[in-house]
Design an enzyme around this catalytic site. Structure first.
Site, PDB file in Angstrom:
ATOM      1  N   ARG A  54       0.851  -1.174   0.017  1.00 38.97           N
ATOM      2  CA  ARG A  54       0.217  -0.122   0.087  1.00 38.97           C
ATOM      3  C   ARG A  54       0.940   1.336   0.115  1.00 38.97           C
ATOM      4  O   ARG A  54       0.688   2.032  -0.693  1.00 38.97           O
ATOM      5  CB  ARG A  54      -0.981   0.123   1.344  1.00 38.97           C
ATOM      6  CG  ARG A  54      -2.212  -0.986   1.222  1.00 38.97           C
ATOM      7  CD  ARG A  54      -2.516  -1.258   2.329  1.00 38.97           C
ATOM      8  NE  ARG A  54      -1.460  -2.379   2.723  1.00 38.97           N
ATOM      9  CZ  ARG A  54      -1.743  -3.791   2.324  1.00 38.97           C
ATOM     10  NH1 ARG A  54      -2.984  -4.102   2.063  1.00 38.97           N
ATOM     11  NH2 ARG A  54      -0.988  -4.620   2.540  1.00 38.97           N
ATOM     12  N   THR A  55       1.737   1.241   0.915  1.00 39.26           N
ATOM     13  CA  THR A  55       2.454   2.732   1.010  1.00 39.26           C
ATOM     14  C   THR A  55       3.235   2.916  -0.078  1.00 39.26           C
ATOM     15  O   THR A  55       3.317   4.083  -0.732  1.00 39.26           O
ATOM     16  CB  THR A  55       3.166   2.501   2.234  1.00 39.26           C
ATOM     17  OG1 THR A  55       2.523   1.927   3.524  1.00 39.26           O
ATOM     18  CG2 THR A  55       3.854   3.838   2.781  1.00 39.26           C
ATOM     19  N   LYS A  82      25.764  -5.426  -0.202  1.00 36.17           N
ATOM     20  CA  LYS A  82      27.263  -5.515  -0.356  1.00 36.17           C
ATOM     21  C   LYS A  82      27.807  -4.886   1.106  1.00 36.17           C
ATOM     22  O   LYS A  82      28.996  -4.761   1.059  1.00 36.17           O
ATOM     23  CB  LYS A  82      27.818  -4.821  -1.426  1.00 36.17           C
ATOM     24  CG  LYS A  82      27.292  -5.401  -2.817  1.00 36.17           C
ATOM     25  CD  LYS A  82      28.228  -4.462  -3.871  1.00 36.17           C
ATOM     26  CE  LYS A  82      27.413  -4.841  -5.171  1.00 36.17           C
ATOM     27  NZ  LYS A  82      27.847  -3.891  -5.892  1.00 36.17           N
ATOM     28  N   ARG A 104      11.393   3.660   4.316  1.00 37.10           N
ATOM     29  CA  ARG A 104      10.786   2.831   5.138  1.00 37.10           C
ATOM     30  C   ARG A 104      12.120   2.034   5.705  1.00 37.10           C
ATOM     31  O   ARG A 104      12.770   1.685   4.726  1.00 37.10           O
ATOM     32  CB  ARG A 104       9.663   1.643   4.620  1.00 37.10           C
ATOM     33  CG  ARG A 104       9.460   0.767   5.626  1.00 37.10           C
ATOM     34  CD  ARG A 104       8.243  -0.120   5.019  1.00 37.10           C
ATOM     35  NE  ARG A 104       6.740   0.803   5.142  1.00 37.10           N
ATOM     36  CZ  ARG A 104       5.731   0.184   5.160  1.00 37.10           C
ATOM     37  NH1 ARG A 104       5.543  -1.257   4.762  1.00 37.10           N
ATOM     38  NH2 ARG A 104       4.738   0.827   5.252  1.00 37.10           N
ATOM     39  N   HIS A 132       4.266   5.776  11.846  1.00 32.36           N
ATOM     40  CA  HIS A 132       3.962   5.670  10.357  1.00 32.36           C
ATOM     41  C   HIS A 132       2.949   6.746  10.048  1.00 32.36           C
ATOM     42  O   HIS A 132       1.801   6.662  10.097  1.00 32.36           O
ATOM     43  CB  HIS A 132       3.113   4.214  10.298  1.00 32.36           C
ATOM     44  CG  HIS A 132       2.898   3.873   8.699  1.00 32.36           C
ATOM     45  ND1 HIS A 132       3.233   4.677   7.519  1.00 32.36           N
ATOM     46  CD2 HIS A 132       2.667   2.648   8.091  1.00 32.36           C
ATOM     47  CE1 HIS A 132       3.138   3.907   6.622  1.00 32.36           C
ATOM     48  NE2 HIS A 132       2.508   2.815   6.995  1.00 32.36           N
TER      49      HIS A 132
HETATM   50  N1   CP Z   1      -0.328  -0.289   5.972  1.00 30.13           N
HETATM   51  C1   CP Z   1       0.676  -0.216   5.261  1.00 30.13           C
HETATM   52  O1   CP Z   1       1.833   0.314   5.816  1.00 30.13           O
HETATM   53  O2   CP Z   1       0.814  -1.343   4.322  1.00 30.13           O
HETATM   54  P1   CP Z   1       1.874  -1.767   3.454  1.00 30.13           P
HETATM   55  O3   CP Z   1       3.018  -2.576   4.544  1.00 30.13           O
HETATM   56  O4   CP Z   1       1.566  -2.652   2.607  1.00 30.13           O
HETATM   57  O5   CP Z   1       2.670  -0.472   3.001  1.00 30.13           O
END
Ligand code: CP
Length: 312
Positions: A54-55, A82, A104, A132
């Site tokens: 999603r993100t 590496k 992320r 998040h």
């Molecule tokens: N909700 C969320 O962060 O989903 P993903 O891990 O698929 O990005």
């Protein structure tokens, strides 16, 4: 706003501004021509050291709809494998003059550390158990649209709170917007110091869901567990999984949320997840694109009030 590293640094007014702008992007995204184009010439790099559907996809779509050049770094095939460090990787990409980095990382605080080393705007797309922020913002937009307000609501956040950055960002945001937040789950999955969070804590799902306006279910974050936190998935679903009987304790018009990815039959019954009268899970995904467009738009402005929205 130079970076978006967490909800912690945002005021109530800034949260409202982001949601108001995102609301305009929701309408835009429902039109046949979704392009706005204000980020033409800008470069945005997605650096996802952890898996995402999603993100990552919604940041890519958001950047492209705004006209930016979007690069999805494949961290699994990058020189990180590496032995190159996070900071050296960031400095290398920084030398290519990106305007936006979306990051992320599995370690809490890693994105903030990276933001100190680069010249461009950095957006936290999830760091360890920490925050998040765009997930909490898209959840807030979904709640505001469904409930008509984002204050004085009772929101039950249920499941694996201890390992969840989604829970932490939502607790902060919902608290700033003056809602009543309940955390519901086994004691083994509550974070240490939860008594200082300004929330109510319940071990019993029925008590925690009683009269709730919003029921937010969380995934068991097995990748962050280093031991046995639950007796078994079967036992977990029996006691803390959302099914019709437990949902019956919430308000009749309560909405059901889940940030995804979800484990059907572990934290949520598949029929509840698919019930279009209660579940807003697909709407959360839709709001994700709009919120991320709003965040990219705001972070691309030269100064806080220096330029009108790209939508103007
Ligand atoms: N909700 C969320 O962060 O989903 P993903 O891990 O698929 O990005």
């Amino acid at each position: 706003m130079r970076h978006l590293l967490g909800i912690e640094g945002l005021s109530q007014g800034q949260i409202t501004d982001i949601l108001d702008l995102a609301e305009q992007y929701v309408s835009r995204n429902r039109q046949p021509d979704k392009h706005v184009g204000g980020l033409a010439g800008r470069t945005m790099i997605n650096m996802f050291f952890e898996n995402s559907t999603r993100t990552q996809a919604s940041f890519e779509i958001a950047g492209k709809r705004l006209g930016a050049d979007v690069l999805n770094m494949s961290m699994a095939t990058s020189s990180v494998k590496k032995g190159e460090t996070l900071i050296d990787t960031a400095l290398t990409l920084n030398a290519m003059h990106p305007d936006l980095l979306v990051v992320r990382h599995q370690n809490s605080g890693a994105v903030a550390l990276l933001a100190e080393k680069v010249n461009c705007a950095v957006i936290n797309a999830g760091d360890g158990r920490h925050e998040h922020p765009t997930q909490a913002l898209l959840d807030a937009l979904t709640i505001r649209r469904r409930k008509g307000r984002l204050h004085r609501l009772t929101v039950a956040i249920c499941g694996d709170i201890a390992h969840s950055r989604v829970a932490r960002s939502n607790i902060l945001l919902l608290g700033k917007m003056e809602n009543r937040v309940r955390l519901v789950g086994p004691r083994t999955l509550m974070p240490t110091g939860v008594d200082k969070f300004g929330v109510e804590v319940f071990e019993d799902m029925r008590e925690g869901l009683e009269g709730a306006d919003v029921v937010m279910m969380l995934r068991l974050q097995k990748e962050r567990m280093d031991g046995g936190f639950i007796p078994s998935e079967r036992e977990y679903f029996h006691r803390w999984g959302l099914d019709a009987e437990k949902l019956g304790y919430a308000k009749d018009e309560a909405i059901v949320m889940h940030p995804g990815p979800m484990n059907r039959g572990v934290e949520i019954d598949g029929e509840i997840a698919d019930d279009i009268n209660r579940s807003v899970i697909q709407e959360q995904v839709e709001m994700g694109v709009a919120v991320r467009m709003a965040v990219l738009d705001l972070l691309s402005r030269p100064t806080h009030n220096g330029r009108e929205s790209l939508l103007a």
